[in-house]
Design a protein around this motif. Structure first.
Motif, PDB file in Angstrom:
ATOM      1  N   GLY A 153      51.221  47.774  46.819  1.00 27.40           N
ATOM      2  CA  GLY A 153      51.044  46.700  47.782  1.00 27.40           C
ATOM      3  C   GLY A 153      49.739  45.945  47.623  1.00 27.40           C
ATOM      4  O   GLY A 153      49.585  44.850  48.157  1.00 27.40           O
ATOM      5  N   GLU A 154      48.779  46.505  46.898  1.00 24.32           N
ATOM      6  CA  GLU A 154      47.514  45.798  46.683  1.00 24.32           C
ATOM      7  C   GLU A 154      47.736  44.638  45.713  1.00 24.32           C
ATOM      8  O   GLU A 154      48.627  44.674  44.873  1.00 24.32           O
ATOM      9  CB  GLU A 154      46.447  46.754  46.152  1.00 24.32           C
ATOM     10  CG  GLU A 154      45.978  47.746  47.205  1.00 24.32           C
ATOM     11  CD  GLU A 154      44.774  48.547  46.739  1.00 24.32           C
ATOM     12  OE1 GLU A 154      43.890  47.959  46.085  1.00 24.32           O
ATOM     13  OE2 GLU A 154      44.752  49.740  47.037  1.00 24.32           O
ATOM     14  N   GLU A 155      46.896  43.602  45.854  1.00 23.85           N
ATOM     15  CA  GLU A 155      47.040  42.393  45.049  1.00 23.85           C
ATOM     16  C   GLU A 155      45.727  42.045  44.354  1.00 23.85           C
ATOM     17  O   GLU A 155      44.654  42.413  44.835  1.00 23.85           O
ATOM     18  CB  GLU A 155      47.461  41.209  45.928  1.00 23.85           C
ATOM     19  CG  GLU A 155      48.813  41.382  46.575  1.00 23.85           C
ATOM     20  CD  GLU A 155      49.178  40.216  47.473  1.00 23.85           C
ATOM     21  OE1 GLU A 155      48.284  39.424  47.851  1.00 23.85           O
ATOM     22  OE2 GLU A 155      50.364  40.085  47.789  1.00 23.85           O
ATOM     23  N   VAL A 156      45.853  41.315  43.246  1.00 23.21           N
ATOM     24  CA  VAL A 156      44.688  40.800  42.526  1.00 23.21           C
ATOM     25  C   VAL A 156      45.065  39.442  41.923  1.00 23.21           C
ATOM     26  O   VAL A 156      46.201  39.256  41.484  1.00 23.21           O
ATOM     27  CB  VAL A 156      44.207  41.794  41.440  1.00 23.21           C
ATOM     28  CG1 VAL A 156      45.243  41.979  40.356  1.00 23.21           C
ATOM     29  CG2 VAL A 156      42.889  41.353  40.845  1.00 23.21           C
ATOM     30  N   ASP A 157      44.113  38.490  41.941  1.00 22.09           N
ATOM     31  CA  ASP A 157      44.381  37.199  41.319  1.00 22.09           C
ATOM     32  C   ASP A 157      43.712  37.140  39.939  1.00 22.09           C
ATOM     33  O   ASP A 157      42.894  37.987  39.600  1.00 22.09           O
ATOM     34  CB  ASP A 157      43.920  36.040  42.203  1.00 22.09           C
ATOM     35  CG  ASP A 157      42.408  36.004  42.418  1.00 22.09           C
ATOM     36  OD1 ASP A 157      41.725  36.925  41.938  1.00 22.09           O
ATOM     37  OD2 ASP A 157      41.940  35.056  43.055  1.00 22.09           O
ATOM     38  N   PHE A 158      44.093  36.149  39.155  1.00 23.44           N
ATOM     39  CA  PHE A 158      43.597  36.095  37.781  1.00 23.44           C
ATOM     40  C   PHE A 158      42.109  35.796  37.721  1.00 23.44           C
ATOM     41  O   PHE A 158      41.439  36.168  36.768  1.00 23.44           O
ATOM     42  CB  PHE A 158      44.403  35.109  36.935  1.00 23.44           C
ATOM     43  CG  PHE A 158      44.345  33.678  37.404  1.00 23.44           C
ATOM     44  CD1 PHE A 158      45.291  33.184  38.264  1.00 23.44           C
ATOM     45  CD2 PHE A 158      43.337  32.843  36.977  1.00 23.44           C
ATOM     46  CE1 PHE A 158      45.240  31.876  38.700  1.00 23.44           C
ATOM     47  CE2 PHE A 158      43.285  31.527  37.400  1.00 23.44           C
ATOM     48  CZ  PHE A 158      44.237  31.044  38.271  1.00 23.44           C
ATOM     49  N   LYS A 159      41.554  35.137  38.737  1.00 26.33           N
ATOM     50  CA  LYS A 159      40.109  34.862  38.741  1.00 26.33           C
ATOM     51  C   LYS A 159      39.322  36.170  38.863  1.00 26.33           C
ATOM     52  O   LYS A 159      38.302  36.361  38.197  1.00 26.33           O
ATOM     53  CB  LYS A 159      39.768  33.906  39.874  1.00 26.33           C
ATOM     54  CG  LYS A 159      40.300  32.514  39.615  1.00 26.33           C
ATOM     55  CD  LYS A 159      40.047  31.579  40.761  1.00 26.33           C
ATOM     56  CE  LYS A 159      40.732  30.249  40.464  1.00 26.33           C
ATOM     57  NZ  LYS A 159      40.703  29.352  41.589  1.00 26.33           N
ATOM     58  N   THR A 160      39.804  37.094  39.694  1.00 26.87           N
ATOM     59  CA  THR A 160      39.158  38.403  39.823  1.00 26.87           C
ATOM     60  C   THR A 160      39.273  39.174  38.517  1.00 26.87           C
ATOM     61  O   THR A 160      38.313  39.829  38.085  1.00 26.87           O
ATOM     62  CB  THR A 160      39.802  39.209  40.975  1.00 26.87           C
ATOM     63  OG1 THR A 160      39.713  38.449  42.171  1.00 26.87           O
ATOM     64  CG2 THR A 160      39.146  40.552  41.151  1.00 26.87           C
ATOM     65  N   LEU A 161      40.420  39.095  37.889  1.00 23.59           N
ATOM     66  CA  LEU A 161      40.614  39.778  36.606  1.00 23.59           C
ATOM     67  C   LEU A 161      39.642  39.249  35.556  1.00 23.59           C
ATOM     68  O   LEU A 161      39.088  40.017  34.769  1.00 23.59           O
ATOM     69  CB  LEU A 161      42.055  39.604  36.122  1.00 23.59           C
ATOM     70  CG  LEU A 161      43.140  40.261  36.971  1.00 23.59           C
ATOM     71  CD1 LEU A 161      44.520  39.836  36.486  1.00 23.59           C
ATOM     72  CD2 LEU A 161      43.002  41.767  36.946  1.00 23.59           C
ATOM     73  N   LYS A 162      39.437  37.952  35.556  1.00 22.21           N
ATOM     74  CA  LYS A 162      38.528  37.357  34.587  1.00 22.21           C
ATOM     75  C   LYS A 162      37.077  37.705  34.919  1.00 22.21           C
ATOM     76  O   LYS A 162      36.297  38.036  34.025  1.00 22.21           O
ATOM     77  CB  LYS A 162      38.728  35.841  34.558  1.00 22.21           C
ATOM     78  CG  LYS A 162      38.086  35.221  33.371  1.00 22.21           C
ATOM     79  CD  LYS A 162      38.622  33.863  33.085  1.00 22.21           C
ATOM     80  CE  LYS A 162      37.921  33.392  31.831  1.00 22.21           C
ATOM     81  NZ  LYS A 162      38.169  32.091  31.457  1.00 22.21           N
ATOM     82  N   THR A 163      36.724  37.654  36.184  1.00 21.77           N
ATOM     83  CA  THR A 163      35.350  37.972  36.606  1.00 21.77           C
ATOM     84  C   THR A 163      34.994  39.410  36.251  1.00 21.77           C
ATOM     85  O   THR A 163      33.878  39.682  35.802  1.00 21.77           O
ATOM     86  CB  THR A 163      35.197  37.757  38.125  1.00 21.77           C
ATOM     87  OG1 THR A 163      35.535  36.404  38.428  1.00 21.77           O
ATOM     88  CG2 THR A 163      33.792  38.047  38.587  1.00 21.77           C
ATOM     89  N   ASN A 164      35.948  40.317  36.430  1.00 19.78           N
ATOM     90  CA  ASN A 164      35.705  41.738  36.145  1.00 19.78           C
ATOM     91  C   ASN A 164      35.980  42.110  34.691  1.00 19.78           C
ATOM     92  O   ASN A 164      36.043  43.285  34.361  1.00 19.78           O
ATOM     93  CB  ASN A 164      36.537  42.607  37.082  1.00 19.78           C
ATOM     94  CG  ASN A 164      36.076  42.491  38.524  1.00 19.78           C
ATOM     95  OD1 ASN A 164      34.905  42.247  38.792  1.00 19.78           O
ATOM     96  ND2 ASN A 164      36.987  42.651  39.453  1.00 19.78           N
TER      97      ASN A 164
END
Length: 153
Positions: free
Chosen positions: A75-86
């Motif tokens: 159920g947790e979510e992540v967007d591509f900007k967070t993926l790129k930042t991390n």
């Protein structure tokens, strides 16, 4: 004298293209061009569509790594900007455009991507809780008119 006779014989044997033959060649080339140009355009549109699908799969795979490293729950979510930042994603491809949207949700049966991205001009592809399998199984052509939905509605 002998030279003059030979020159006359050579001139009689010379042949060239007539105007009608030249026009026939031009018409044939025009017909071939009329067939080839739209076909090439369709190939380019299909390639752009497939590139957008590939970018979506890359985002889902990066989210898989993120969820694994972070110990996320269903159920947790992540967007591509967070993926790129991390640093889970080097390049989000078409998802880096200013109008692109994308959220990956952790689901037990396979993480899902929801969002949209422009792949050619104003054409968009909408991902509606699409898994990698659903994206790979999509048989739509990018050259077909209108926006695309994955999975197809």
């Amino acid at each position: 004298m002998f030279k003059k006779i030979m020159n006359k014989k050579l001139l009689k044997n010379q042949k060239g293209l007539t105007l009608i033959e030249l026009l026939a060649v031009i018409v044939i080339l025009a017909i071939i061009a009329a067939i080839a140009i739209p076909a090439i355009g369709n190939i380019i549109e299909n390639s752009r569509y497939n590139a957008a699908k590939s970018d979506a799969i890359n985002v889902i795979n990066a989210a898989n790594l993120y969820f694994t490293d972070e110990g996320s729950k269903d159920g947790e979510e992540v967007d591509f900007k967070t993926l790129k930042t991390n640093k889970y994603l080097d390049n989000a491809g078409k998802f880096e455009d200013k109008d692109a949207e994308g959220i990956v949700k952790k689901v037990a049966g396979g993480n899902t991507l929801s969002g949209k991205v422009k792949y050619s001009g104003e054409k968009t592809v909408n991902f509606n809780a699409a898994t990698i399998t659903v994206i790979n199984d999509d048989k739509q052509k990018g050259s077909a008119p209108g926006d695309k939905d994955i999975p197809k509605k």
